[in-house]
Design a protein around this motif. Sequence first.
Motif, PDB file in Angstrom:
ATOM      1  N   ASN A  73       0.747  -1.216  -0.018  1.00  0.00           N
ATOM      2  CA  ASN A  73      -0.191  -0.021  -0.002  1.00  0.00           C
ATOM      3  C   ASN A  73       0.826   1.290  -0.048  1.00  0.00           C
ATOM      4  N   GLY A  74       1.964   1.174   0.032  1.00  0.00           N
ATOM      5  CA  GLY A  74       2.948   2.197  -0.276  1.00  0.00           C
ATOM      6  C   GLY A  74       3.483   2.872  -1.302  1.00  0.00           C
ATOM      7  N   GLY A  75       3.958   4.136  -1.386  1.00  0.00           N
ATOM      8  CA  GLY A  75       4.548   4.615  -2.436  1.00  0.00           C
ATOM      9  C   GLY A  75       5.715   5.596  -2.246  1.00  0.00           C
ATOM     10  N   VAL A  76       7.029   5.706  -2.557  1.00  0.00           N
ATOM     11  CA  VAL A  76       8.054   6.732  -2.410  1.00  0.00           C
ATOM     12  C   VAL A  76       8.069   7.475  -3.815  1.00  0.00           C
ATOM     13  N   GLY A  77       8.888   8.466  -3.510  1.00  0.00           N
ATOM     14  CA  GLY A  77       9.312   9.401  -4.723  1.00  0.00           C
ATOM     15  C   GLY A  77      10.404  10.538  -4.230  1.00  0.00           C
ATOM     16  N   VAL A  78      11.106  10.933  -5.456  1.00  0.00           N
ATOM     17  CA  VAL A  78      11.798  11.992  -4.916  1.00  0.00           C
ATOM     18  C   VAL A  78      11.862  12.849  -6.205  1.00  0.00           C
ATOM     19  N   ILE A  79      12.168  14.148  -6.138  1.00  0.00           N
ATOM     20  CA  ILE A  79      12.109  15.072  -7.095  1.00  0.00           C
ATOM     21  C   ILE A  79      13.313  16.028  -6.843  1.00  0.00           C
ATOM     22  N   ALA A  80      13.819  16.529  -8.038  1.00  0.00           N
ATOM     23  CA  ALA A  80      15.203  17.491  -7.967  1.00  0.00           C
ATOM     24  C   ALA A  80      14.796  18.479  -9.044  1.00  0.00           C
ATOM     25  N   PHE A  81      14.904  19.610  -8.987  1.00  0.00           N
ATOM     26  CA  PHE A  81      14.774  20.584 -10.002  1.00  0.00           C
ATOM     27  C   PHE A  81      15.748  21.949  -9.681  1.00  0.00           C
ATOM     28  N   ASN A  82      15.759  22.633 -10.585  1.00  0.00           N
ATOM     29  CA  ASN A  82      16.611  23.732 -10.982  1.00  0.00           C
ATOM     30  C   ASN A  82      15.685  24.675 -11.740  1.00  0.00           C
ATOM     31  N   ASP A  83      15.656  26.001 -10.968  1.00  0.00           N
ATOM     32  CA  ASP A  83      14.636  26.874 -11.634  1.00  0.00           C
ATOM     33  C   ASP A  83      15.508  28.324 -11.725  1.00  0.00           C
ATOM     34  N   LYS A  84      15.677  28.871 -12.736  1.00  0.00           N
ATOM     35  CA  LYS A  84      16.398  30.384 -13.173  1.00  0.00           C
ATOM     36  C   LYS A  84      15.522  31.182 -13.863  1.00  0.00           C
ATOM     37  N   ASN A  85      15.556  32.580 -13.187  1.00  0.00           N
ATOM     38  CA  ASN A  85      14.573  33.425 -13.791  1.00  0.00           C
ATOM     39  C   ASN A  85      15.457  34.826 -13.298  1.00  0.00           C
ATOM     40  N   GLY A  86      16.127  35.179 -14.621  1.00  0.00           N
ATOM     41  CA  GLY A  86      17.010  36.330 -14.540  1.00  0.00           C
ATOM     42  C   GLY A  86      18.102  36.040 -13.557  1.00  0.00           C
ATOM     43  N   TYR A  87      17.953  36.946 -12.684  1.00  0.00           N
ATOM     44  CA  TYR A  87      19.332  37.235 -11.602  1.00  0.00           C
ATOM     45  C   TYR A  87      18.787  36.167 -10.288  1.00  0.00           C
ATOM     46  N   HIS A  88      17.361  35.792 -10.442  1.00  0.00           N
ATOM     47  CA  HIS A  88      16.812  34.934  -9.525  1.00  0.00           C
ATOM     48  C   HIS A  88      17.117  33.376  -9.761  1.00  0.00           C
ATOM     49  N   SER A  89      17.476  32.638  -8.965  1.00  0.00           N
ATOM     50  CA  SER A  89      17.156  31.000  -9.215  1.00  0.00           C
ATOM     51  C   SER A  89      17.034  30.192  -8.005  1.00  0.00           C
ATOM     52  N   GLN A  90      16.855  29.151  -7.997  1.00  0.00           N
ATOM     53  CA  GLN A  90      16.686  28.277  -6.912  1.00  0.00           C
ATOM     54  C   GLN A  90      16.751  26.806  -7.359  1.00  0.00           C
ATOM     55  N   THR A  91      17.210  26.118  -6.389  1.00  0.00           N
ATOM     56  CA  THR A  91      17.508  24.424  -6.783  1.00  0.00           C
ATOM     57  C   THR A  91      16.908  23.907  -5.462  1.00  0.00           C
ATOM     58  N   GLY A  92      16.472  22.764  -5.649  1.00  0.00           N
ATOM     59  CA  GLY A  92      15.777  21.919  -4.500  1.00  0.00           C
ATOM     60  C   GLY A  92      15.593  20.485  -4.511  1.00  0.00           C
ATOM     61  N   ALA A  93      15.256  19.734  -3.655  1.00  0.00           N
ATOM     62  CA  ALA A  93      14.874  18.346  -3.746  1.00  0.00           C
ATOM     63  C   ALA A  93      13.771  18.207  -2.709  1.00  0.00           C
ATOM     64  N   LYS A  94      12.969  16.998  -2.939  1.00  0.00           N
ATOM     65  CA  LYS A  94      11.766  16.715  -2.321  1.00  0.00           C
ATOM     66  C   LYS A  94      11.756  15.333  -2.119  1.00  0.00           C
ATOM     67  N   LEU A  95      11.464  14.711  -0.917  1.00  0.00           N
ATOM     68  CA  LEU A  95      11.299  13.203  -0.859  1.00  0.00           C
ATOM     69  C   LEU A  95       9.598  13.079  -0.511  1.00  0.00           C
ATOM     70  N   THR A  96       9.341  11.884  -1.026  1.00  0.00           N
ATOM     71  CA  THR A  96       7.693  11.653  -0.674  1.00  0.00           C
ATOM     72  C   THR A  96       7.487  10.456  -0.225  1.00  0.00           C
ATOM     73  N   TYR A  97       6.476  10.273   0.374  1.00  0.00           N
ATOM     74  CA  TYR A  97       5.938   8.871   1.033  1.00  0.00           C
ATOM     75  C   TYR A  97       4.317   9.124   0.608  1.00  0.00           C
ATOM     76  N   ALA A  98       3.812   8.062   0.102  1.00  0.00           N
ATOM     77  CA  ALA A  98       2.227   8.125  -0.018  1.00  0.00           C
ATOM     78  C   ALA A  98       1.805   6.773   0.602  1.00  0.00           C
ATOM     79  N   HIS A  99       0.528   6.765   0.888  1.00  0.00           N
ATOM     80  CA  HIS A  99      -0.065   5.607   1.416  1.00  0.00           C
ATOM     81  C   HIS A  99      -1.531   5.388   0.696  1.00  0.00           C
ATOM     82  N   HIS A 100      -1.859   4.264   0.238  1.00  0.00           N
ATOM     83  CA  HIS A 100      -2.781   3.895  -0.834  1.00  0.00           C
ATOM     84  C   HIS A 100      -3.787   2.970  -0.064  1.00  0.00           C
ATOM     85  N   ILE A 101      -4.969   3.422   0.057  1.00  0.00           N
ATOM     86  CA  ILE A 101      -6.045   2.726   0.693  1.00  0.00           C
ATOM     87  C   ILE A 101      -7.141   2.238  -0.386  1.00  0.00           C
TER      88      ILE A 101
END
Length: 333
Positions: free
Chosen positions: A80-108
């Motif tokens: 009944n479980g699920g896991v995931g990971v997301i990595a991203f890089n976002d740039k907008n002119g002089y502004h930028s950001q990078t990040g990562a997310k870890l996920t857990y999901a439960h399915h009934i």
Amino acid sequence: MNFKKIYLILGLFLAQMSFAQEGIAVYSDYLSDNYYLIHPSMAGAANCAKVRLTARQQWFGQSDAPQLQTLSFNTAVGTNGGVGVIAFNDKNGYHSQTGAKLTYAHHIRFSRSDYDLNQLSFGMSAGLIQSRLDETSFDPDFDPIIDGGMKQKDSYFNVDVGASYNFLDFYVHFTAKNVIKSKRNLYTDYESDNLTAFLLTTGYVFSLPDDTWSLEPSLMFQAISETEEKTIDINLKAYKELDFGRVWGGLSYRRGLESAQYRPNVGGNIEEQSLQYFTPIIGVNYKNFMFSYTYSYLAGDVRFDNSGFHQITLGLNLFCKREKYDCNCPAIN
């Protein structure tokens, strides 16, 4: 061009990118078999593990134009479980950001059998994001807040939570993004710590009489808590089943529910304009591979550039099990 028109251009620009600068931008890539990217409750919901790589580029020919890359993976674990990971890089002119997310999901599962899809899911993603501002080319004499010659950065932790319900050919997803108030001091000492946004998606997949074509109308509503921005996506996708897999295409229309006022000419009448995107999308699933291309066109008299926004998504399905549900549910089967 008068100052009010300039202000509107800046306002529309910020409205388009406000989603991008607080975590992963909410564009139309979720329509490329990528609901997990915006809804954590979809982690591990499909019969395959999914790898998705997206690259988005806005305004070709403009220097420092916005761009976004994401890489995601999600898979089922246990019964009944699920896991995931997301990595991203976002740039907008002089502004930028990078990040990562870890996920857990439960399915009934409420299904009477393995062929009868009736599933309620809950998911949570925890992410760490670093935002950066490059001031090395700024003139500090213009604004006392600007130091000049600096590369500022600030990191913050946040959480997304969501739920999904899949019943046969119908689905609905709800996600609250950035639910933790995270204090940042990248730009000024008065930045809001309310980064929360809400997403609601619903749709239905209709099978046509020949059983090789299906249609999927869907809607997505999103709201930004602090700025009270609201938009709605109206989508329609068509699928054609073939021997080697599936080809599909569609059209998405996004409209802002607020408008900005501007005066096109000095002494002219005040007019209003709302954010409007038209996004055609095409894609193909060949065996375990997926490819899609989307092109977004910003409509209206006032816009930064006439060129559109291009996005490519590459996908790979791994460890696939048999399609266990008898339904038109491309996000699950």
